[in-house]
Each structure stands twice: as C-alpha cells, then as structure tokens.
Motif scaffolding. Structure first.
Motif, PDB file in Angstrom:
ATOM      1  N   GLY A 162     -29.818  51.897  35.425  1.00  0.00           N
ATOM      2  CA  GLY A 162     -30.123  52.764  34.297  1.00  0.00           C
ATOM      3  C   GLY A 162     -28.945  53.548  33.752  1.00  0.00           C
ATOM      4  N   ALA A 163     -27.752  53.367  34.322  1.00  0.00           N
ATOM      5  CA  ALA A 163     -26.581  54.117  33.866  1.00  0.00           C
ATOM      6  C   ALA A 163     -25.513  53.151  33.369  1.00  0.00           C
ATOM      7  N   LEU A 164     -24.809  53.537  32.321  1.00  0.00           N
ATOM      8  CA  LEU A 164     -23.675  52.740  31.850  1.00  0.00           C
ATOM      9  C   LEU A 164     -22.529  52.945  32.828  1.00  0.00           C
ATOM     10  N   THR A 165     -22.067  51.842  33.405  1.00  0.00           N
ATOM     11  CA  THR A 165     -21.136  51.900  34.524  1.00  0.00           C
ATOM     12  C   THR A 165     -19.912  51.035  34.268  1.00  0.00           C
ATOM     13  N   VAL A 166     -18.730  51.635  34.363  1.00  0.00           N
ATOM     14  CA  VAL A 166     -17.470  50.909  34.224  1.00  0.00           C
ATOM     15  C   VAL A 166     -17.247  50.112  35.503  1.00  0.00           C
ATOM     16  N   THR A 167     -17.054  48.795  35.337  1.00  0.00           N
ATOM     17  CA  THR A 167     -16.847  47.927  36.500  1.00  0.00           C
ATOM     18  C   THR A 167     -15.397  47.498  36.642  1.00  0.00           C
ATOM     19  N   THR A 168     -14.668  47.426  35.531  1.00  0.00           N
ATOM     20  CA  THR A 168     -13.268  47.023  35.526  1.00  0.00           C
ATOM     21  C   THR A 168     -12.505  47.946  34.596  1.00  0.00           C
ATOM     22  N   LEU A 169     -11.300  48.323  34.991  1.00  0.00           N
ATOM     23  CA  LEU A 169     -10.505  49.247  34.180  1.00  0.00           C
ATOM     24  C   LEU A 169      -9.036  48.879  34.342  1.00  0.00           C
ATOM     25  N   VAL A 170      -8.386  48.610  33.216  1.00  0.00           N
ATOM     26  CA  VAL A 170      -6.961  48.231  33.238  1.00  0.00           C
ATOM     27  C   VAL A 170      -6.216  49.135  32.263  1.00  0.00           C
ATOM     28  N   VAL A 171      -5.215  49.864  32.752  1.00  0.00           N
ATOM     29  CA  VAL A 171      -4.404  50.720  31.910  1.00  0.00           C
ATOM     30  C   VAL A 171      -3.440  49.836  31.134  1.00  0.00           C
ATOM     31  N   GLN A 172      -3.359  50.071  29.815  1.00  0.00           N
ATOM     32  CA  GLN A 172      -2.471  49.319  28.940  1.00  0.00           C
ATOM     33  C   GLN A 172      -1.116  50.002  28.853  1.00  0.00           C
ATOM     34  N   PRO A 173      -0.037  49.226  28.791  1.00  0.00           N
ATOM     35  CA  PRO A 173       1.285  49.841  28.626  1.00  0.00           C
ATOM     36  C   PRO A 173       1.353  50.580  27.293  1.00  0.00           C
ATOM     37  N   PRO A 174       2.170  51.647  27.207  1.00  0.00           N
ATOM     38  CA  PRO A 174       2.294  52.379  25.948  1.00  0.00           C
ATOM     39  C   PRO A 174       2.726  51.437  24.817  1.00  0.00           C
ATOM     40  N   GLY A 175       2.178  51.698  23.625  1.00  0.00           N
ATOM     41  CA  GLY A 175       2.539  50.900  22.464  1.00  0.00           C
ATOM     42  C   GLY A 175       1.654  49.689  22.246  1.00  0.00           C
ATOM     43  N   LYS A 176       0.668  49.466  23.105  1.00  0.00           N
ATOM     44  CA  LYS A 176      -0.222  48.301  22.918  1.00  0.00           C
ATOM     45  C   LYS A 176      -1.490  48.728  22.237  1.00  0.00           C
TER      46      LYS A 176
END
Length: 119
Positions: free
Chosen positions: A105-119
């Motif tokens: 019942g909750a919106l859940t982040v399963t994958t998270l990738v930080v993008q390099p600056p400028g993308k």
C-alpha cells in the motif's frame, strides 16, 4: 442437544478454520514475494531530484518525472525506501534515476542511482 453443547462442539471446527485461513494467508504472501522481487527488477527507471532525506522515517522526498508503471505524472512526493541503505547514498539536490513500486500500500523506491553532475 442444548446450545452450550452445540457451541462446545463447534469450537474445534472454528479453531481449525482459523488455522487454515492463517496458513492460506501466509502461503499467499510467500507466493507473492518472488513475483514482487521479479516485478521490482522489471520496473522502469524515472528521473528525479532528491529534495529531502528523512533517515529516521526511512523516506525520501523526490521531485520526479512521470512514473510509467504507476501511471503517475510528474510531481514532488514522499516515498518509502525498500532498503534503508539507499538513504545513505543520496543527499538533497542529487539528481537520480530510480524505480518505484506499490508495496504493501505504500509507494516504495526499490532502486536508486545517483547521476553524475551535468546529466
């Protein structure tokens, strides 16, 4: 047979029924677990910006683009994270790509990738 004896005769049947229902619910939960994991792997990634990290609550506030798998437009909202370790990987202002599912019942982040600056 008087009503008290009828009730006493039904108690073992009611207990057995409750046990069967509990087992069925457990089995259903176990059957869904692998599908949920597989579903999480197949979820498309969405672009976003971290607006707030709330480690105590296990939540991220993300300004995001459309989330196709949830048929959701772009907005800023709060998400739970599936793995609390994800919270230590980001900070306010980080550009990210992430996937999100509806879990329990909750919106859940399963994958998270930080993008390099400028993308």
């Amino acid at each position: 047979m008087n009503p008290s004896k009828n009730l006493l005769a039904l108690l073992p049947l009611l207990a057995a029924f409750a046990t069967l229902q509990a087992q069925a619910a457990t089995d259903a939960g176990n059957a869904l677990a692998p599908a949920s994991a597989a579903q999480a792997e197949a979820v498309p990634m969405t672009d976003g910006e971290i607006r707030k990290v709330d480690a105590a609550a296990g939540k991220l506030t993300i300004k995001h683009g459309p989330i196709a798998n949830l048929d959701m437009g772009a907005m800023t909202m709060i998400f739970r994270v599936q793995d609390p370790a994800l919270l230590g990987q980001v900070k306010e202002g980080d550009q990210v790509r992430f996937s999100v599912i509806r879990a329990n019942g909750a919106l859940t982040v399963t994958t998270l990738v930080v993008q390099p600056p400028g993308k």
